[in-house]
Design a protein around this motif. Structure first.
Motif, short mmCIF file in Angstrom:
data_model
loop_
_atom_site.label_atom_id
_atom_site.label_comp_id
_atom_site.label_asym_id
_atom_site.label_seq_id
_atom_site.Cartn_x
_atom_site.Cartn_y
_atom_site.Cartn_z
N TRP A 79 29.36 -6.33 -10.89
CA TRP A 79 30.32 -6.83 -11.87
C TRP A 79 30.92 -5.67 -12.64
CZ3 TRP A 79 31.87 -11.77 -11.86
CH2 TRP A 79 31.10 -12.67 -11.13
N GLU A 80 32.23 -5.70 -12.82
CA GLU A 80 32.96 -4.70 -13.59
C GLU A 80 34.05 -5.40 -14.39
OE1 GLU A 80 34.75 -1.77 -11.06
OE2 GLU A 80 32.83 -0.98 -10.36
N GLU A 81 33.99 -5.26 -15.69
CA GLU A 81 35.05 -5.77 -16.57
C GLU A 81 35.43 -7.22 -16.26
OE1 GLU A 81 38.26 -2.97 -16.36
OE2 GLU A 81 36.94 -1.28 -16.80
N GLY A 82 34.43 -8.08 -16.10
CA GLY A 82 34.68 -9.50 -15.88
C GLY A 82 35.12 -9.87 -14.48
N LYS A 83 35.07 -8.91 -13.57
CA LYS A 83 35.43 -9.19 -12.18
C LYS A 83 34.25 -8.89 -11.27
CE LYS A 83 40.39 -8.51 -12.31
NZ LYS A 83 41.54 -7.97 -11.59
N GLN A 84 34.12 -9.70 -10.23
CA GLN A 84 33.11 -9.42 -9.23
C GLN A 84 33.72 -8.49 -8.18
OE1 GLN A 84 31.56 -12.60 -6.71
NE2 GLN A 84 29.58 -11.56 -6.61
N VAL A 85 33.03 -7.38 -7.93
CA VAL A 85 33.46 -6.43 -6.91
C VAL A 85 32.58 -6.66 -5.69
CG1 VAL A 85 33.71 -3.99 -6.33
CG2 VAL A 85 34.16 -4.77 -8.68
N VAL A 86 33.22 -6.80 -4.54
CA VAL A 86 32.52 -7.15 -3.30
C VAL A 86 32.80 -6.08 -2.25
CG1 VAL A 86 32.33 -8.89 -1.47
CG2 VAL A 86 32.80 -9.60 -3.84
N LEU A 87 31.73 -5.55 -1.68
CA LEU A 87 31.81 -4.62 -0.56
C LEU A 87 31.39 -5.39 0.69
CD1 LEU A 87 32.19 -1.72 0.56
CD2 LEU A 87 29.77 -1.35 0.08
#
Length: 137
Positions: free
Chosen positions: A104-112
């Protein structure tokens, strides 16, 4: 928007059979007029056994899967592939992937994720990785 977990599948995203018309249209859009993409004799003499699709067209199919998945509120951060096989007119391409990591970064989910495209015979013609972010669900 959904929340992603490691191991989640992405896709499948199936494309209709690749056509010669599609290859000509892609050549016009991309500026890649290499005769291996439209001239059977030239492609055979080049050792390819016949016309092959542009690798970047197959990559675009995978990109379409990703952008459809993340929608207009998501961001495709990185996207890279390796071309591992040839696509020919008549091939049906299925694009898929699998979530590897999330954060999670700044209210967003980051997906790899790992991504790939296969022919109707199961031959993988593109493999790669992508990273995208989506708003919190």
């Amino acid at each position: 928007m959904r929340t992603f977990q490691p191991g989640d599948p992405i896709g499948p995203f199936k494309k209709p059979p690749v056509t010669r018309t599609q290859l000509v249209m892609y050549a016009g859009a991309s500026g890649d007029f290499n005769p291996i993409h439209y001239d059977d004799d030239y492609a055979r003499k080049s050792g390819l056994g016949g016309v092959i699709a542009h690798g970047m067209l197959t990559m675009a199919f995978v990109g379409q899967m990703l952008t459809n998945l993340i929608g207009t509120d998501g961001d495709l951060r990185t996207f890279g592939v390796r071309f591992t096989g040839m696509v020919r007119p008549g091939d049906e391409i299925t694009c898929e992937g699998r979530v590897k990591e999330t954060r999670w970064e700044e209210g967003k989910q980051v997906v790899l994720c790992d991504i790939w495209a296969s022919t109707q015979n199961g031959d993988r013609v593109v493999t790669g990785k992508a990273e995208f972010s989506v708003p919190a669900a």
